[in-house]
Design an enzyme around this catalytic site. Structure first.
Site, short mmCIF file in Angstrom:
data_model
loop_
_atom_site.label_atom_id
_atom_site.label_comp_id
_atom_site.label_asym_id
_atom_site.label_seq_id
_atom_site.Cartn_x
_atom_site.Cartn_y
_atom_site.Cartn_z
N THR A 131 82.27 111.73 -10.48
CA THR A 131 81.17 110.85 -10.08
C THR A 131 80.05 110.81 -11.12
N GLY A 149 80.20 119.63 -7.82
CA GLY A 149 79.85 120.96 -7.33
C GLY A 149 80.32 122.01 -8.33
N GLU A 209 84.49 113.05 -1.53
CA GLU A 209 85.93 112.76 -1.52
C GLU A 209 86.20 111.34 -1.01
C1 LIG Z 1 82.47 124.30 0.87
C2 LIG Z 1 82.60 123.07 1.59
C3 LIG Z 1 82.26 123.26 3.00
C4 LIG Z 1 82.93 122.58 3.85
C5 LIG Z 1 84.00 121.67 3.35
C6 LIG Z 1 85.04 121.62 4.33
C7 LIG Z 1 86.21 121.24 3.97
C8 LIG Z 1 86.48 120.77 2.59
C9 LIG Z 1 87.83 121.10 2.19
C10 LIG Z 1 88.14 121.07 0.93
C11 LIG Z 1 87.14 120.63 -0.10
C12 LIG Z 1 86.57 121.74 -0.84
C13 LIG Z 1 85.44 121.64 -1.47
C14 LIG Z 1 84.97 120.31 -1.61
C15 LIG Z 1 83.63 119.94 -1.26
C16 LIG Z 1 83.27 118.83 -1.85
C17 LIG Z 1 84.16 118.19 -2.91
C18 LIG Z 1 83.82 116.79 -3.17
C19 LIG Z 1 84.56 116.32 -4.41
C20 LIG Z 1 84.40 114.85 -4.68
O1 LIG Z 1 83.72 114.15 -4.01
S1 LIG Z 1 85.27 114.30 -6.02
C21 LIG Z 1 84.93 112.60 -6.14
C22 LIG Z 1 85.60 111.83 -5.06
N1 LIG Z 1 85.48 110.43 -5.34
C23 LIG Z 1 86.08 109.53 -4.61
O2 LIG Z 1 86.71 109.86 -3.62
C24 LIG Z 1 85.98 108.13 -5.07
C25 LIG Z 1 86.43 107.14 -4.05
N2 LIG Z 1 87.06 106.00 -4.68
C26 LIG Z 1 88.43 105.92 -4.84
O3 LIG Z 1 89.15 106.84 -4.49
C27 LIG Z 1 89.06 104.70 -5.43
O4 LIG Z 1 88.45 104.20 -6.51
C28 LIG Z 1 89.30 103.62 -4.35
C29 LIG Z 1 90.17 104.26 -3.25
C30 LIG Z 1 88.00 103.14 -3.72
C31 LIG Z 1 90.11 102.48 -4.94
O5 LIG Z 1 89.36 101.46 -5.40
P1 LIG Z 1 90.06 100.22 -6.14
O6 LIG Z 1 90.99 99.51 -5.25
O7 LIG Z 1 89.01 99.49 -6.85
O8 LIG Z 1 90.88 101.03 -7.14
P2 LIG Z 1 91.94 100.93 -8.15
O9 LIG Z 1 91.89 99.63 -8.84
O10 LIG Z 1 91.73 102.15 -8.93
O11 LIG Z 1 93.28 101.03 -7.26
C32 LIG Z 1 94.00 99.92 -6.84
C33 LIG Z 1 95.25 100.29 -6.07
O12 LIG Z 1 95.49 101.67 -6.01
C34 LIG Z 1 95.51 102.10 -4.68
N3 LIG Z 1 94.96 103.45 -4.62
C35 LIG Z 1 93.67 103.80 -4.74
N4 LIG Z 1 93.55 105.14 -4.63
C36 LIG Z 1 94.79 105.62 -4.49
C37 LIG Z 1 95.32 106.93 -4.34
N5 LIG Z 1 94.50 107.99 -4.30
N6 LIG Z 1 96.62 107.08 -4.20
C38 LIG Z 1 97.45 106.01 -4.21
N7 LIG Z 1 97.03 104.73 -4.34
C39 LIG Z 1 95.70 104.55 -4.48
C40 LIG Z 1 94.65 101.10 -3.98
O13 LIG Z 1 94.91 101.10 -2.60
C41 LIG Z 1 95.09 99.84 -4.65
O14 LIG Z 1 96.37 99.51 -4.17
P3 LIG Z 1 96.81 97.99 -4.13
O15 LIG Z 1 98.20 98.06 -3.59
O16 LIG Z 1 96.75 97.47 -5.51
O17 LIG Z 1 95.85 97.31 -3.20
C1 LIG Z 2 77.83 117.24 -1.19
C2 LIG Z 2 78.54 116.39 -2.20
C3 LIG Z 2 79.43 116.97 -3.07
C4 LIG Z 2 80.06 116.20 -4.05
N1 LIG Z 2 80.89 116.81 -4.94
C5 LIG Z 2 81.45 116.08 -5.94
C6 LIG Z 2 82.27 116.69 -6.92
O1 LIG Z 2 82.51 117.89 -6.88
N2 LIG Z 2 82.76 115.93 -7.93
C7 LIG Z 2 82.52 114.60 -7.99
O2 LIG Z 2 83.01 113.96 -8.93
N3 LIG Z 2 81.77 113.98 -7.06
C8 LIG Z 2 81.23 114.68 -6.05
N4 LIG Z 2 80.46 114.06 -5.10
C9 LIG Z 2 80.22 112.64 -5.19
C10 LIG Z 2 80.95 111.86 -4.12
O3 LIG Z 2 82.32 111.86 -4.32
C11 LIG Z 2 80.41 110.44 -4.07
O4 LIG Z 2 79.06 110.52 -3.67
C12 LIG Z 2 81.21 109.59 -3.13
O5 LIG Z 2 82.46 109.29 -3.68
C13 LIG Z 2 80.49 108.29 -2.73
O6 LIG Z 2 80.17 107.54 -3.84
P1 LIG Z 2 78.68 106.98 -4.11
O7 LIG Z 2 77.76 108.12 -4.03
O8 LIG Z 2 78.77 106.20 -5.35
O9 LIG Z 2 78.39 106.03 -2.89
P2 LIG Z 2 78.19 104.46 -2.96
O10 LIG Z 2 79.51 103.84 -3.30
O11 LIG Z 2 77.03 104.12 -3.81
O12 LIG Z 2 77.87 104.16 -1.46
C14 LIG Z 2 76.61 103.70 -0.97
C15 LIG Z 2 76.85 102.77 0.22
O13 LIG Z 2 77.54 101.61 -0.21
C16 LIG Z 2 78.67 101.36 0.61
N5 LIG Z 2 79.74 100.77 -0.22
C17 LIG Z 2 80.07 101.09 -1.50
N6 LIG Z 2 81.10 100.34 -1.92
C18 LIG Z 2 81.44 99.55 -0.91
C19 LIG Z 2 82.46 98.55 -0.73
N7 LIG Z 2 83.33 98.25 -1.68
N8 LIG Z 2 82.53 97.92 0.46
C20 LIG Z 2 81.67 98.22 1.44
N9 LIG Z 2 80.70 99.15 1.34
C21 LIG Z 2 80.59 99.81 0.18
C22 LIG Z 2 79.08 102.72 1.15
O14 LIG Z 2 79.77 102.59 2.39
C23 LIG Z 2 77.71 103.39 1.32
O15 LIG Z 2 77.20 103.04 2.58
C24 LIG Z 2 79.82 114.81 -4.11
C25 LIG Z 2 78.94 114.22 -3.21
C26 LIG Z 2 78.31 114.99 -2.25
C27 LIG Z 2 77.35 114.33 -1.30
#
Ligand SMILES: CC/C=C\C/C=C\C/C=C\C/C=C\C/C=C\CCCC(=O)SCCNC(=O)CCNC(=O)[C@H](O)C(C)(C)COP(=O)(O)OP(=O)(O)OC[C@H]1O[C@@H](n2cnc3c(N)ncnc32)[C@H](O)[C@@H]1OP(=O)(O)O
Ligand SMILES: Cc1cc2nc3c(=O)[nH]c(=O)nc-3n(C[C@H](O)[C@H](O)[C@H](O)COP(=O)(O)OP(=O)(O)OC[C@H]3O[C@@H](n4cnc5c(N)ncnc54)[C@H](O)[C@@H]3O)c2cc1C
Length: 664
Positions: free
Chosen positions: A138, A177, A424
């Site tokens: 991110t 994180g 996530e």
């Molecule tokens: C200590 C903690 C305390 C409590 C926690 C309790 C439990 C936790 C347990 C474990 C966790 C441990 C610690 C973690 C704590 C926090 C960690 C947080 C870490 C993070 O947040 S990491 C960053 C995460 N970021 C995201 O999730 C981003 C979200 N966005 C996306 O995933 C994608 O971009 C998308 C899904 C929005 C896709 O967007 P798009 O359509 O624009 O994308 P693409 O062009 O890339 O893809 C098109 C095509 O591909 C398909 N697709 C997308 N994703 C996938 C996938 N993962 N697998 C398979 N296919 C995928 C999509 O559907 C499209 O398909 P199509 O057929 O062409 O339509």
């Molecule tokens: C506690 C915490 C731990 C994290 N840990 C990690 C980490 O370890 N590594 C890492 O890489 N990231 C991490 N992240 C980041 C996290 O994965 C992102 O914050 C998350 O994926 C959401 O993305 P954003 O912040 O850009 O939200 P945004 O996409 O900016 O969302 C803002 C608002 O816009 C809306 N929105 C956005 N796009 C659309 C759409 N296409 N259609 C409709 N509505 C939409 C959403 O629903 C939301 O209401 C962490 C975040 C938090 C809060």
């Protein structure tokens, strides 16, 4: 009646074998044994004390987290804990910290996206924690839109290196994180550029800090992003920022299992779906679903025990008052959450199976079930974390005023848990992935391809689009086929309605944008169907123990019928059921609440949580709530002195001034 008498009395009323239910909850006798042993190991060790997190400064909290993490790592090695044991041990430590990201994201990213050589080089170091890693995807400007990331990794053929660069402020990594203060390394996601061509986002292993003195390497700016929501809570985690200034890494640090860059700078694209690069997120989303059941169960355990201890109103002539758990309103709010905890547990078990299955298929180059695995992990992560966050807050309210005290355990649990709706993958963004999958499935229905897996029900579209529910009496709502049909018909009709509305738009993407809100609802309906169907499937298995299956049946139908009640608009507007049938569902729900009532405390005992893990005065196993609330209050630093600091400067002048003016 004292609190402990109340709970002993409740436990005597249970109509099932609690020890057998503990095994069903854990998943197996072996899993129960490990979980029971690990939770008690953590609880008995004073280093893992959690009692004063709310009054620590951020620095104290962070240092204490480092201390706990180091102690945990020492014990894991000394006791030779297995991977399963150490994962559960860390879970019961209940302290968010860098270990989570290292083990759950950094290591899996290398395992999933690294070549054999890369795994051989990096995994031994990571497994021994000689390097500590995080997952840096991110950025300040983009989280959800992964394809919109701006950090660049430009190949330089002269040096055989990638130059990592943050071209704008919004390209700064922001949130990972463990990044802010601890990690020595990260898996960094950046746009790969070779010969001036942008190949999109790829993963790279990057060293961030010097292994001798922990200082950031030249070309790297790094730090913590600041205080987050809630006292204590997630502030033990060093979520960080990171900027690159033309920082160079060797070519072999691009994760090259999928696509590659040769020595000459030639990009060799992957011959497998590029979405496999998102595999770490899929794996974590799957574990988040299981963890939702744990968090929901924790809140429900606190609220249920306290509701049995707490008494209000109802006494005649000084007799005992009514336990608040006996109020139907309390049951109507609490019991569906108890049922949800069990429902999420079982759907989590199934999702783990699905994830293992898809992983094995991928290894054999079978990619057919990848879209379904993505839709299920994304949709269920979204649905269960939203319900759990709301559920924890409801449990706080169910505990009245005392639920607002930090020592109830609920404010901190909420503050730690609620970001699961965002990390996530934002829950709305993820639910829209399910909706896309459903729209594709509906579009293919006429092609003769029978949908499989969780969308198999759509293959019976002809029947499900025109059937009328045959429920005639309240007990019919305990018929699994009738309940399933109602959920299937509602989900299919909502998806088909969205698909029909989409057809009205010339431009499908524009139509999708217009219909986003309805699409999210259709995704949720599909996910709820999955949860209900997996709970029903669980009941068909061999379940041992006196009365255990009966309790699970009650919970299953409470889960399903409360959803009908909550989403009645969907069921009525799609003509899935009539208002009369809805009213019968409500009658059945009330009857199920009465049957559950004598078993409520035993059903939360079956989670087998220690008082240490619960961290709640209200949820104590012995129910000894009131004396312990006093003890907690007296421990507060404000009670260290009878007259508070600041009295002479800020309180006394008011009082003295008032006295003077009164005399004039
Ligand atoms: C200590 C903690 C305390 C409590 C926690 C309790 C439990 C936790 C347990 C474990 C966790 C441990 C610690 C973690 C704590 C926090 C960690 C947080 C870490 C993070 O947040 S990491 C960053 C995460 N970021 C995201 O999730 C981003 C979200 N966005 C996306 O995933 C994608 O971009 C998308 C899904 C929005 C896709 O967007 P798009 O359509 O624009 O994308 P693409 O062009 O890339 O893809 C098109 C095509 O591909 C398909 N697709 C997308 N994703 C996938 C996938 N993962 N697998 C398979 N296919 C995928 C999509 O559907 C499209 O398909 P199509 O057929 O062409 O339509
Ligand atoms: C506690 C915490 C731990 C994290 N840990 C990690 C980490 O370890 N590594 C890492 O890489 N990231 C991490 N992240 C980041 C996290 O994965 C992102 O914050 C998350 O994926 C959401 O993305 P954003 O912040 O850009 O939200 P945004 O996409 O900016 O969302 C803002 C608002 O816009 C809306 N929105 C956005 N796009 C659309 C759409 N296409 N259609 C409709 N509505 C939409 C959403 O629903 C939301 O209401 C962490 C975040 C938090 C809060």
């Amino acid at each position: 009646m004292e609190g402990d008498d109340n709970l002993a009395h409740e436990r005597n009323k249970a109509e099932f074998d609690v020890n057998e239910m503990k095994i069903v909850w854990a998943g197996s006798r072996q899993a129960f044994e490990v979980s029971n042993r690990m939770s008690r190991l953590v609880a008995s060790d004073p280093v893992f004390d959690k009692s004063n997190r709310a009054v620590m400064t951020r620095k104290e909290l962070f240092k204490n987290t480092l201390r706990k993490s180091a102690h945990a790592w020492k014990l894991i090695n000394e006791l030779c804990l297995s991977d399963e044991e150490s994962t559960i041990f860390k879970y019961f430590m209940d302290q968010p910290g860098f270990l989570d990201l290292h083990w759950r994201m950094f290591v899996p990213a290398i395992k999933g996206q690294g070549t054999e050589e890369q795994k051989q080089k990096w995994l031994p170091l990571a497994n021994k924690m000689q390097i500590i890693g995080c997952y840096a995807q991110t950025e300040l400007g983009h989280g959800s839109n992964v394809q919109g990331l701006e950090t660049t990794a430009t190949f330089n053929p002269q040096t055989d290196q990638f130059i990592l660069h943050s071209p704008t402020q919004t390209s700064s990594k922001w949130w990972p994180g463990g990044l802010g203060k601890v990690s020595t390394h990260a898996v960094v996601y950046a746009r790969l550029i070779t010969n001036g061509k942008d190949h999109g986002v790829h993963g790279f292993i990057v060293q961030l800090r010097n292994l001798d003195d922990h200082s950031p390497l030249p070309g790297i700016t790094i730090g913590d992003i600041g205080v987050k929501f809630g006292n204590g809570a997630y502030n033990s985690m060093d979520n960080g920022f990171l900027m690159f200034d033309k920082f160079c890494i060797p070519r072999d640090q691009m994760l090259m299992r999928l696509s590659k860059v040769t020595r000459e700078g030639k990009y060799v694209p992957s011959d497998v779906p590029r979405q496999l690069m998102y595999g770490t997120m899929v794996s974590v989303r799957q574990t988040i679903v299981s963890n939702a059941s744990v968090a929901m169960a924790r809140a429900v355990c606190i609220a249920t025990r306290y509701s049995a201890v707490r008494r209000q109103f109802g006494s005649q002539n000084g007799g005992v008052e009514t336990q608040v758990i006996d109020y139907k309103t309390q049951q109507n709010r609490l019991f569906p959450l108890l049922a949800s905890a069990y429902a999420f547990r079982f759907v989590g078990e199934w999702l783990k199976w699905l994830y293992t299955d898809v992983t094995q298929r991928l290894e054999a180059s079978d990619f057919a079930t990848l879209p379904e695995a993505h839709a299920c992990t994304a949709g269920l992560k979204s649905m269960t974390t939203s319900a759990t966050s709301d559920g924890i807050e409801e449990c706080r309210k169910l505990c009245g005023g005392h639920g607002y005290l930090w020592c109830s355990g609920l404010p901190e649990l909420f503050a730690v848990y609620v970001p699961a709706c965002t990390y996530e993958g934002d829950n709305v963004v993820l639910q829209l992935q399910v909706a896309r999958f459903l729209m594709k499935t509906v579009a293919q229905l006429s092609s003769g391809n029978a949908p499989a897996g969780t969308t198999a029900y759509m293959g019976r579209a002809k029947h499900l689009l025109q059937c009328r529910s045959s429920i005639q009496k309240a007990e019919d709502w305990l018929n699994p086929a009738m309940v399933l049909e109602a959920f299937e018909a509602r989900a299919l009709r909502m998806a088909v309605s969205c698909a029909n509305n989409l057809k009205k738009f010339e431009n499908q993407e524009q139509g999708f944008s217009e219909l986003l809100a309805d699409l999210v609802e259709a995704g949720i309906a599909h996910c709820q169907l999955i949860v209900v169907s997996k709970f029903i499937a669980k009941l068909e298995r061999d379940i041992k123990g006196k009365g255990v299956k009966n309790q699970l049946k009650n919970l299953c139908y409470i889960y399903a019928l409360h959803l009908i009640h909550k989403h009645l608009g969907d069921f009525l507007s799609t003509n899935t059921i009539t208002p009369e049938q809805a009213s019968l569902a409500n009658n059945q729900l009330r009857s199920l609440y009465s049957q559950l009532r004598p078993n409520a405390v035993a059903l939360v005992d079956a989670f087998d949580y220690t008082d240490h893990y619960l961290g709640s005065v209200l949820g104590r196993y012995d129910g000894n709530v009131y004396p312990k609330l006093f003890e907690e209050a007296l421990k507060d630093p404000l009670n260290d002195s009878v007259v508070p600091d600041g009295y002479h400067e800020y309180i006394r002048p008011f009082i003295k001034q008032d006295l003077r003016s009164a005399r004039l």
